[in-house]
Write a protein that holds these residues in place. Structure first.
Motif, PDB file in Angstrom:
ATOM      1  N   GLN A   8       1.076   7.004 -11.574  1.00  0.00           N
ATOM      2  CA  GLN A   8       2.053   6.560 -10.581  1.00  0.00           C
ATOM      3  C   GLN A   8       1.395   5.787  -9.443  1.00  0.00           C
ATOM      4  O   GLN A   8       1.889   4.743  -9.031  1.00  0.00           O
ATOM      5  CB  GLN A   8       2.816   7.758 -10.012  1.00  0.00           C
ATOM      6  CG  GLN A   8       3.783   8.375 -10.983  1.00  0.00           C
ATOM      7  CD  GLN A   8       4.391   9.669 -10.458  1.00  0.00           C
ATOM      8  OE1 GLN A   8       3.942  10.240  -9.472  1.00  0.00           O
ATOM      9  NE2 GLN A   8       5.425  10.151 -11.145  1.00  0.00           N
ATOM     10  N   LYS A   9       0.277   6.294  -8.939  1.00  0.00           N
ATOM     11  CA  LYS A   9      -0.336   5.684  -7.761  1.00  0.00           C
ATOM     12  C   LYS A   9      -1.251   4.500  -8.087  1.00  0.00           C
ATOM     13  O   LYS A   9      -1.276   3.514  -7.358  1.00  0.00           O
ATOM     14  CB  LYS A   9      -1.131   6.729  -6.977  1.00  0.00           C
ATOM     15  CG  LYS A   9      -1.644   6.199  -5.654  1.00  0.00           C
ATOM     16  CD  LYS A   9      -1.981   7.275  -4.700  1.00  0.00           C
ATOM     17  CE  LYS A   9      -2.363   6.666  -3.349  1.00  0.00           C
ATOM     18  NZ  LYS A   9      -2.614   7.667  -2.360  1.00  0.00           N
ATOM     19  N   TYR A  10      -2.000   4.598  -9.202  1.00  0.00           N
ATOM     20  CA  TYR A  10      -2.989   3.557  -9.509  1.00  0.00           C
ATOM     21  C   TYR A  10      -2.671   2.784 -10.792  1.00  0.00           C
ATOM     22  O   TYR A  10      -3.436   1.923 -11.200  1.00  0.00           O
ATOM     23  CB  TYR A  10      -4.395   4.165  -9.594  1.00  0.00           C
ATOM     24  CG  TYR A  10      -4.829   4.735  -8.269  1.00  0.00           C
ATOM     25  CD1 TYR A  10      -5.239   3.900  -7.239  1.00  0.00           C
ATOM     26  CD2 TYR A  10      -4.782   6.105  -8.039  1.00  0.00           C
ATOM     27  CE1 TYR A  10      -5.613   4.410  -6.009  1.00  0.00           C
ATOM     28  CE2 TYR A  10      -5.152   6.628  -6.811  1.00  0.00           C
ATOM     29  CZ  TYR A  10      -5.567   5.784  -5.803  1.00  0.00           C
ATOM     30  OH  TYR A  10      -5.928   6.289  -4.586  1.00  0.00           O
ATOM     31  N   ASN A  11      -1.564   3.130 -11.423  1.00  0.00           N
ATOM     32  CA  ASN A  11      -1.104   2.447 -12.630  1.00  0.00           C
ATOM     33  C   ASN A  11      -2.144   2.470 -13.757  1.00  0.00           C
ATOM     34  O   ASN A  11      -2.328   1.492 -14.467  1.00  0.00           O
ATOM     35  CB  ASN A  11      -0.683   1.012 -12.325  1.00  0.00           C
ATOM     36  CG  ASN A  11       0.196   0.447 -13.419  1.00  0.00           C
ATOM     37  OD1 ASN A  11       0.955   1.178 -14.045  1.00  0.00           O
ATOM     38  ND2 ASN A  11       0.081  -0.848 -13.651  1.00  0.00           N
TER      39      ASN A  11
ATOM     40  N   ASN B 261       0.078  11.693 -11.707  1.00  0.00           N
ATOM     41  CA  ASN B 261      -0.040  11.144 -10.355  1.00  0.00           C
ATOM     42  C   ASN B 261      -0.935   9.908 -10.321  1.00  0.00           C
ATOM     43  O   ASN B 261      -0.669   8.963  -9.584  1.00  0.00           O
ATOM     44  CB  ASN B 261      -0.577  12.197  -9.389  1.00  0.00           C
ATOM     45  CG  ASN B 261       0.438  13.289  -9.127  1.00  0.00           C
ATOM     46  OD1 ASN B 261       1.622  13.132  -9.391  1.00  0.00           O
ATOM     47  ND2 ASN B 261      -0.030  14.416  -8.635  1.00  0.00           N
TER      48      ASN B 261
ATOM     49  N   MET C 237      -6.723  14.190  -9.030  1.00  0.00           N
ATOM     50  CA  MET C 237      -5.338  13.862  -9.396  1.00  0.00           C
ATOM     51  C   MET C 237      -5.019  14.234 -10.840  1.00  0.00           C
ATOM     52  O   MET C 237      -5.873  14.124 -11.712  1.00  0.00           O
ATOM     53  CB  MET C 237      -5.083  12.366  -9.241  1.00  0.00           C
ATOM     54  CG  MET C 237      -4.960  11.898  -7.841  1.00  0.00           C
ATOM     55  SD  MET C 237      -4.601  10.130  -7.830  1.00  0.00           S
ATOM     56  CE  MET C 237      -3.376  10.097  -6.544  1.00  0.00           C
TER      57      MET C 237
END
Length: 157
Positions: A135-138, A132, A128
């Motif tokens: 966004q997905k895993y903060n 990204n 990633m």
């Protein structure tokens, strides 16, 4: 050049810049680009001490100073310990710095997320971009490294 390296890092989450990488904006490759970021990165690895002020700044944005062969051997050993097929995951293993790899493994283990998908490939987080991942895993790559690699080393892990 450091600012271009920062831009590359923010977009890609690492400084694994190909030697031939030219750009005009820091993150998109352009064969006619005026900025020879790849060459600059290689020169910094060869000429900059990781302990120097410049080296510390570069380390914060993912500069890999360790010997590449040693990096691959360490990652291969970790893959073997975790039953990761190194041939299937060769592309990821060849481009990822050791401390990023270890940080992501520790993050996934803490979250009880499998290192591998159903096909045996490494989890998506290993490929990633920084954006990204945030966004997905903060969490950013820098935060991952700070929280899972640097603090782990400080604790003696």
């Amino acid at each position: 050049m450091y600012e271009y390296a920062c831009v590359y890092y923010r977009q890609h989450g690492n400084l694994e810049v190909p030697n031939s990488f030219k750009t005009n904006n820091g993150y998109e490759e352009d064969e006619n680009g005026e900025i020879r970021l790849g060459e600059w990165i290689v020169n910094q690895r060869q000429r900059t001490s990781p302990e120097s002020e410049r080296g510390q700044l570069l380390s914060k944005i993912g500069m890999r100073f360790e010997e590449k062969r040693k990096n691959r051997d360490l990652i291969t050993n970790i893959c073997n310990e975790n039953n990761v097929d190194t041939k299937l995951n060769k592309n990821t293993i060849n481009r990822i710095p050791y401390r990023e790899f270890m940080s992501k493994i520790e993050f996934l283990k803490e979250k009880n997320i499998s290192l591998l998908d159903k096909t045996g490939k490494l989890h998506e987080i290993f490929s990633m971009s920084n954006t990204n991942m945030k966004q997905k895993y903060n969490i950013t790559l820098e935060e991952l490294i700070d929280n899972y690699y640097i603090k782990g080393k400080e604790k003696g892990n």
